[in-house]
Design an enzyme around this catalytic site. Sequence first.
Site, PDB file in Angstrom:
ATOM      1  N   GLY A 182      36.402  17.472  61.288  1.00  0.00           N
ATOM      2  CA  GLY A 182      36.140  16.362  62.201  1.00  0.00           C
ATOM      3  C   GLY A 182      35.189  16.654  63.347  1.00  0.00           C
ATOM      4  O   GLY A 182      34.609  15.733  63.912  1.00  0.00           O
ATOM      5  N   GLY A 183      35.019  17.916  63.714  1.00  0.00           N
ATOM      6  CA  GLY A 183      34.048  18.221  64.775  1.00  0.00           C
ATOM      7  C   GLY A 183      32.673  18.227  64.171  1.00  0.00           C
ATOM      8  O   GLY A 183      32.252  19.208  63.581  1.00  0.00           O
ATOM      9  N   ASP A 184      31.969  17.100  64.268  1.00  0.00           N
ATOM     10  CA  ASP A 184      30.716  17.011  63.529  1.00  0.00           C
ATOM     11  C   ASP A 184      29.611  16.296  64.279  1.00  0.00           C
ATOM     12  O   ASP A 184      28.637  15.851  63.699  1.00  0.00           O
ATOM     13  CB  ASP A 184      30.936  16.363  62.172  1.00  0.00           C
ATOM     14  CG  ASP A 184      31.445  14.929  62.303  1.00  0.00           C
ATOM     15  OD1 ASP A 184      31.678  14.492  63.433  1.00  0.00           O
ATOM     16  OD2 ASP A 184      31.606  14.268  61.275  1.00  0.00           O
ATOM     17  N   GLU A 207      20.314   8.602  61.037  1.00  0.00           N
ATOM     18  CA  GLU A 207      19.704   9.893  60.735  1.00  0.00           C
ATOM     19  C   GLU A 207      19.106   9.917  59.341  1.00  0.00           C
ATOM     20  O   GLU A 207      19.642   9.311  58.412  1.00  0.00           O
ATOM     21  CB  GLU A 207      20.774  10.991  60.793  1.00  0.00           C
ATOM     22  CG  GLU A 207      21.340  11.197  62.164  1.00  0.00           C
ATOM     23  CD  GLU A 207      22.416  12.270  62.192  1.00  0.00           C
ATOM     24  OE1 GLU A 207      22.531  12.941  63.216  1.00  0.00           O
ATOM     25  OE2 GLU A 207      23.126  12.424  61.181  1.00  0.00           O
ATOM     26  N   ARG A 246      31.329  14.992  48.291  1.00  0.00           N
ATOM     27  CA  ARG A 246      30.657  16.283  48.534  1.00  0.00           C
ATOM     28  C   ARG A 246      31.264  17.009  49.727  1.00  0.00           C
ATOM     29  O   ARG A 246      31.251  18.250  49.774  1.00  0.00           O
ATOM     30  CB  ARG A 246      29.146  16.110  48.640  1.00  0.00           C
ATOM     31  CG  ARG A 246      28.564  15.477  49.908  1.00  0.00           C
ATOM     32  CD  ARG A 246      28.398  16.465  51.046  1.00  0.00           C
ATOM     33  NE  ARG A 246      27.502  15.958  52.077  1.00  0.00           N
ATOM     34  CZ  ARG A 246      27.716  16.063  53.376  1.00  0.00           C
ATOM     35  NH1 ARG A 246      28.832  16.591  53.834  1.00  0.00           N
ATOM     36  NH2 ARG A 246      26.838  15.601  54.243  1.00  0.00           N
ATOM     37  N   ARG A 304      17.934  17.479  61.001  1.00  0.00           N
ATOM     38  CA  ARG A 304      18.038  16.030  60.842  1.00  0.00           C
ATOM     39  C   ARG A 304      17.035  15.336  61.755  1.00  0.00           C
ATOM     40  O   ARG A 304      16.772  15.819  62.842  1.00  0.00           O
ATOM     41  CB  ARG A 304      19.402  15.526  61.298  1.00  0.00           C
ATOM     42  CG  ARG A 304      20.562  16.189  60.668  1.00  0.00           C
ATOM     43  CD  ARG A 304      21.826  15.688  61.348  1.00  0.00           C
ATOM     44  NE  ARG A 304      22.940  16.506  60.936  1.00  0.00           N
ATOM     45  CZ  ARG A 304      24.073  16.014  60.411  1.00  0.00           C
ATOM     46  NH1 ARG A 304      24.236  14.721  60.306  1.00  0.00           N
ATOM     47  NH2 ARG A 304      25.030  16.814  60.035  1.00  0.00           N
ATOM     48  N   ALA A 359      39.862   8.331  55.838  1.00  0.00           N
ATOM     49  CA  ALA A 359      39.092   8.130  54.595  1.00  0.00           C
ATOM     50  C   ALA A 359      38.859   9.416  53.815  1.00  0.00           C
ATOM     51  O   ALA A 359      38.752   9.403  52.601  1.00  0.00           O
ATOM     52  CB  ALA A 359      37.754   7.464  54.918  1.00  0.00           C
ATOM     53  N   GLN A 360      38.770  10.563  54.473  1.00  0.00           N
ATOM     54  CA  GLN A 360      38.455  11.828  53.814  1.00  0.00           C
ATOM     55  C   GLN A 360      39.693  12.531  53.237  1.00  0.00           C
ATOM     56  O   GLN A 360      39.585  13.416  52.376  1.00  0.00           O
ATOM     57  CB  GLN A 360      37.756  12.735  54.850  1.00  0.00           C
ATOM     58  CG  GLN A 360      37.373  14.141  54.411  1.00  0.00           C
ATOM     59  CD  GLN A 360      36.392  14.223  53.248  1.00  0.00           C
ATOM     60  OE1 GLN A 360      36.340  15.218  52.551  1.00  0.00           O
ATOM     61  NE2 GLN A 360      35.628  13.164  53.032  1.00  0.00           N
TER      62      GLN A 360
END
Lengths: 348, 348
Positions: free
Chosen positions: A233-235, A64, A120, A53, A147-148
């Site tokens: 969530g760890g992103d 990004e 996705r 990225r 939201a996910q």
Amino acid sequence: MSKPSKLALVPFVSVDNMMNLVNAIGPARMIAEIAEYIEQDFKRWEQFDKTPRVAAHSDEGVIELMPTSDGESYGFKYVNGHPANMARGFQTVTAFGVLARVDNGYPVLLSEMTILTALRTAATSALVAKYLAPESAGTMAMIGNGAQCEFQALAFQQVVGIHTVRLHDIDTEATEKAARNLQATGLKVVTCASAQEAVTGAQIITTCTADKQYATILTDNMVGSGVHINAIGGDCPGKTELHRDILLRSDIFVEYPPQTRIEGEIQQLDPDHQVTELWRVMTGQVPGRSSPEQITLFDSVGFATEDFSALRYVRDQLERYPHFVDLDMLADPDDPRDLFGMVARAAT
Amino acid sequence: MSKPSKLALVPFVSVDNMMNLVNAIGPARMIAEIAEYIEQDFKRWEQFDKTPRVAAHSDEGVIELMPTSDGESYGFKYVNGHPANMARGFQTVTAFGVLARVDNGYPVLLSEMTILTALRTAATSALVAKYLAPESAGTMAMIGNGAQCEFQALAFQQVVGIHTVRLHDIDTEATEKAARNLQATGLKVVTCASAQEAVTGAQIITTCTADKQYATILTDNMVGSGVHINAIGGDCPGKTELHRDILLRSDIFVEYPPQTRIEGEIQQLDPDHQVTELWRVMTGQVPGRSSPEQITLFDSVGFATEDFSALRYVRDQLERYPHFVDLDMLADPDDPRDLFGMVARAAT
């Protein structure tokens, strides 16, 4: 003034049209179909130009660009992450993306990607679980009901075949919202007062919480043998959800190690800790789940090829579902040497 | 279905609207005003986050993303370069760009940039010549009369004060096209049968030819003392226009050395050959032209900050010249946790 030629027009899928597209196809089916595109692209992983990225960091957040190419098409996603946005009435994350032809450089699609990224991400999670979850896994714990959440639940129902979701969020309103949205899906929805309660009897555990901090959503004692953990969530650097001890008991599967080591749960581990690349599992080079007792962990951070697959999917739908408008985005003078004349003639 | 909130809308300047904007402001005035924005941004060079271009190369060409940020705004340009496109009925170069707020990551402008890049390239050239050209330079030779030619001529008339252009192109139709387009500008236009004839009596020499090869548009004997060379066409690896001996006699000024050493005329020289950064000239840290006999050379390749300045300029015009449409590009659910519900409710 003459109309722009067809070559100069780029189909644009707005937020409104993306919602129309999702509702025309049906969200569950659309997620499952995107999962197929993602799987196709993982299976030809080596064809892709994989760039890290390109990030612009500031005190408030990050912007990004995520480009990739398979030699035939080129795609990139613009995405921001601004944790303080919500308190100011803005979205934390917004995104849009472009798909282009490599042979002539012309964009062929501009699309909103806030909704598409949600689809996705869920599609990728379910696709990975198809390879890693215990056989006939029927119950998923969903910790974090933001939201996910509903997209994940639908994806696992459609692609993996789960029948029950066990919801928990420290914000009970979020859980109520998710339970309400999942009412008509045919899933059995159980709301749980704690994460401990949610994981009881689940073969799949999805964590999808939002805090930017080293959190411990799951502790070691909560995870029994034979489960699949889908850690969403760890992103980003500084943001994890799982206790380190869980990682040490798990076989860890990742999208693209150079990115996951910076952004994923494994930022807690040594940089040479063994992980398995998902494309190797999907191409059959290495096994996925190898025993019923094994704990498998998908350390999901989201990779550019998944956005590429999703954009490719959307482009392929536009003939059948014309939920787009053409944008006059590319200058196309009759005589390429006469850009100035084209502009001057537009005044008359 | 409710309308998207104002926050979720991004102003879009199409090719058609960019032409309307250029004609409403007037091309010469717009170039001069963009030059002022570019100058402002060069003068605060150290505030900018300067990333190298992110390029995806293929056999047919290149697709690039050019991001930059000043800490308050973030911008990037998408641009392709495909030399074989023209023979297939496509443009060699197309471009679009985005400007966003750094504090919340929201895009505030999407714009075509094929026309805008032509304007900013001419604006940059003329701005640089204001610092480097001999005093009271009145005549410019223009070698290469393609898409950039008339914009350069107008820019030098408006910003530097030239009164005469001497045109030459190996394609006489291109020269005739440029002469025709420049008829009403007040410039004296002289068409020349050779590059040698074009440079006769010129204090400024602009080279802007298009072949991707090591060409020699100017040879050493054609360049006398006391001129300023504005070299536009040498702008990618393997593409140069000037004989190496001219470079050795010149004081060379560049935008961003790490990029110019790869893409510019100076790719012909040792990597440690002395060059001067333009921002240091514009801030007064180092002199521009220091004697009447000196040959100054602007080795132009185009830098991300110039696109940023141009996007900033366009955004600032939209209140007065509303040549844009709002695009519904960013999802904006009432409850950010309820993206799924927003999509589902759109169906009703």
